[in-house]
Design an enzyme around this catalytic site. Sequence first.
Site, mmCIF file in Angstrom:
data_model
loop_
_atom_site.group_PDB
_atom_site.id
_atom_site.type_symbol
_atom_site.label_atom_id
_atom_site.label_comp_id
_atom_site.label_asym_id
_atom_site.label_seq_id
_atom_site.Cartn_x
_atom_site.Cartn_y
_atom_site.Cartn_z
ATOM 1 N N GLU A 40 0.738 -1.216 0.004
ATOM 2 C CA GLU A 40 -0.077 -0.008 0.000
ATOM 3 C C GLU A 40 0.899 1.376 0.021
ATOM 4 O OE1 GLU A 40 -3.548 1.892 3.100
ATOM 5 O OE2 GLU A 40 -1.771 0.826 3.826
ATOM 6 N N LYS A 111 -9.811 2.538 -1.651
ATOM 7 C CA LYS A 111 -9.984 1.923 -0.205
ATOM 8 C C LYS A 111 -11.154 2.218 0.517
ATOM 9 C CE LYS A 111 -7.095 1.463 4.012
ATOM 10 N NZ LYS A 111 -6.014 2.076 4.580
ATOM 11 N N CYS A 146 -5.333 -2.801 3.237
ATOM 12 C CA CYS A 146 -4.697 -2.851 4.860
ATOM 13 C C CYS A 146 -5.880 -2.717 5.797
ATOM 14 C CB CYS A 146 -3.944 -1.270 4.845
ATOM 15 S SG CYS A 146 -2.794 -1.128 6.205
#
Length: 261
Positions: A40, A111, A146
């Site tokens: 990421e 995300k 994440c």
Amino acid sequence: MRASLIQIAVHDGESVVSRRSRVAELVREQRGSDLVVLPELWPVGAFAYELFETEAEPVDGPTREVMAAAARDAGVWLHAGSIVERAGDGSLYNTSLVLSPEGELAATYRKIHRFGFDEGEAVLMSPGDTLTTVELPEQTLGLATCYDLRFPELFRGLVDNGATAFVVPAGWPARRLAHWTLLSRARAVEDQAYVLACCSAGTHAGVEQAGHSLVVDPWGEVLAEAGPGEQVLTVDLDPTKVPETRDQFPALKDRMLGLRR
């Protein structure tokens, strides 16, 4: 399917331009793999909040250009980790890029769950709102990033959309390493899918990164796990493993809540 996770060591002081060039060479070295995965926000560092505004780029910006060339040269599918995307309206997103072996953009994923508890990424970036899967010849990838790992409903939604493997690039802090490995295994077990979890090493704005990228099979067995430093983790995934696991232990068929296929 052979997958290679490149656990990049990010250190403060290395320029974004230099890092792009270095990472492109690491990708080119993975010729022979089918899929390559990066962490990421590796161009800037997941905790380098002060760089988000200045280093933001469009989806078709310099990171995509450099990574597309690397994917073509290596002949691999490339999950190029994520970038700080600047959208047309000026909003920032934590956006993953997936490139085909021809260097074409196959998918993007913004995300959904932003980390920071009303600070950092949580206030600097806008949330995505779309579940994303990508069809590869031997696996259907479900994309997450994440902090998303803490939200099992996202992964169950990806399974409902056909995912057989989850790709999770991360900049996970070392102080919560135990959660990183535990949650990666949990998502594999409960969804009976492969998990390819690729984390940074080094430091992001002084925050030590967990490293310990890992590949988990649909039974929750860790097939390979990296250490704390920069390295490449290469694993062969059996394309029959997911359907066999789901047939042998058909827990997904017993779901009583939420969507079912």
